[in-house]
Design an enzyme around this catalytic site. Structure first.
Site, PDB file in Angstrom:
ATOM      1  N   TYR A 329      51.585  58.148  13.563  1.00  0.00           N
ATOM      2  CA  TYR A 329      50.423  58.979  13.237  1.00  0.00           C
ATOM      3  C   TYR A 329      50.881  60.111  12.313  1.00  0.00           C
ATOM      4  CZ  TYR A 329      48.335  56.764  17.419  1.00  0.00           C
ATOM      5  OH  TYR A 329      47.865  55.883  18.366  1.00  0.00           O
ATOM      6  N   CYS A 426      47.346  67.087  21.215  1.00  0.00           N
ATOM      7  CA  CYS A 426      46.314  68.121  21.208  1.00  0.00           C
ATOM      8  C   CYS A 426      45.366  67.950  22.395  1.00  0.00           C
ATOM      9  CB  CYS A 426      45.532  68.081  19.901  1.00  0.00           C
ATOM     10  SG  CYS A 426      44.732  66.498  19.557  1.00  0.00           S
TER      11      CYS A 426
END
Length: 469
Positions: A329, A426
């Protein structure tokens, strides 16, 4: 407990503790009630929403007593615009609750053995910390509670600001926002006043019509400023007037773009911003690494805390200069580039081709020839042929979106068996879910929460995992 119109109402309920995602907890007759817009120490009246056997959701209908920990919010729009939801709490207490949230979800959802969680890294600046912000222009104004029965207050007004909490079609008219430093507020007001003075239509999200739509701003620590004016249709005359006015009044603008969005959604990923002034991008910096950021690029929204996040990631990677690091990612390559000087090779994988192009450009900008970036799904890309060409990873760094890693990727990591994995998240809840799966072969060895967004419930967390031998 009493019922009114099939709604259960509770009175004089003490709020006991913080839960997660901005919610607090009360307990009534052994039932846990999750409450929004309340903090531990408040005493409240509630109306129950979802009501299950062991838990319920409660909505505050009145305050009997405020928590002694509460402070006065510094923003006049607090509680309405849906942005900063924790301004009523002192920042050290916000950090305490975020630390608690990380520890709770890792134990409750992850069910893995944990080391001592390192104290959270708080932000040195709790205001003006965002480098990117997006304002919305709308013909539908959100009315404050005290205006609802005022015949002079109309919801059909042209405004510029943020969507009201939980409402896609109502916008709060913002006077001063403290999330980003100036000239953010002055820029928004100049665009708004230009539209009002000429009676130009502000966008109506329900009717899908109007000219002024969004203003996206990026203000970098390097001093560069990018503004992207998003319009609902072509109007050459007024666009020329408005962009000329912005360049005249804001000579500090280094890049000005215009994007025409005729779609029903606000995404610009499939649109082409037009450069009116400047080079079409800005340069941001982390340590001495420089990054090209265009109007569609992803980059950490809090530059200074992003630097802290990446430093911990680099420390947890425990690089000696000989390792092959896989950055999954990878986005525009910022983490891989940040750790590159301590690694022999960086291999970045990202599904968005435009982000991979940015990553390659950033690697060239920083003179990092040992970094290579590939577009595609890591589950498909990382096969034996790829390993033979690029090398098997000694360290995997993964930084997925809020939804966490796809189970196929978790299985791929278990199959690869890299000695060290650094998981940047996150959303500690989905991170905990993935850690539970990785526990089949990996032990959690270090944990570091980082606060990227003061006055919100959002929290970043970094976990180091080691392959069990």
């Amino acid at each position: 407990m009493r019922k009114r119109s099939k709604k259960i109402e509770l009175s004089n309920i003490p709020v006991e503790a913080y839960a997660a995602e901005g919610k607090s907890i009360a307990r009534v007759d052994g039932k846990v009630i999750f409450i929004e817009n309340a903090v531990p120490g408040d005493v409240v009246d509630l109306r129950l929403g979802k009501n299950k056997k062991d838990w319920a959701e409660g909505f505050v209908t009145g305050f009997r007593q405020y928590s002694p920990n509460r402070i006065t919010p510094f923003c006049s729009h607090f509680g309405v615009c849906g942005g900063c939801r924790w301004q009523m709490l002192p920042y050290p207490l916000q950090l305490q609750y975020k630390q608690q949230q990380v520890e709770d979800v890792l134990r409750r959802i992850g069910k893995v053995e944990l080391p001592v969680v390192t104290p959270i890294l708080g932000a040195p600046e709790s205001i003006h910390y965002r480098n990117k912000i997006e304002y919305t222009f709308s013909s539908r104004r959100f009315l404050l509670p005290q205006e609802l029965h005022d015949p002079a207050a109309s919801p059909h007004q042209d405004v510029a600001g943020f969507h009201a909490k939980g409402l896609f079609d109502k916008v709060v008219d913002i006077d001063t926002c403290y999330l980003q430093e100036e000239p953010t507020n002055r820029l928004r007001k100049v665009v708004r006043d230009f539209g009002l003075a000429r009676n130009l239509p502000f966008y109506d999200i329900k009717e899908h019509r109007g000219w002024l739509r969004n203003l996206q701003l990026r203000i970098c620590t390097t001093g560069e400023i990018m503004a992207n004016l998003v319009l609902g249709y072509e109007d050459e005359k007024h666009t020329r007037e408005l962009t000329g006015l912005l360049l005249q009044q804001f000579p500090e603008l280094t890049t000005l773009l215009v994007t025409i969005n005729t779609k029903w959604n606000d995404s610009i990923w499939d649109l082409e911003p037009r450069v009116v002034h400047g080079k079409g991008f800005v340069i941001e910096q982390l340590e001495d690494f420089r990054f090209i950021i265009g109007p569609k690029s992803f980059f950490q929204t809090n530059t200074r805390q992003g630097e802290q996040l990446y430093r911990v990631t680099r420390e947890y990677a425990e690089l000696t200069g000989r390792e092959t690091v896989y950055d999954l990612y990878c986005g525009t390559g910022s983490i891989g580039i940040f750790v590159s000087r301590q690694a022999a090779r960086i291999v970045g994988v990202e599904v968005v081709p435009e982000a991979v192009a940015d990553a390659r450009e950033n690697a060239a900008l920083n003179n990092i020839p040992q970094a290579r970036f590939f577009a595609g799904d890591v589950v498909d890309i990382c096969n034996e042929e790829f390993f033979a060409r690029e090398g098997r990873p000694d360290v995997i760094i993964t930084d997925p979106p809020r939804a966490g890693m796809h189970e196929g990727l978790v299985n791929k990591i278990l199959e690869i068996e890299a000695p060290t994995v650094v998981y940047v998240s996150c959303n500690p809840a989905t991170q905990a879910r993935d850690l539970h799966l990785l526990d089949a072969k990996y032990a959690v060895t270090r944990v570091q929460p980082v606060d990227m967004f003061p006055h919100t419930h959002h929290i970043e967390n970094i976990v180091q995992l080691k392959l069990r031998r």
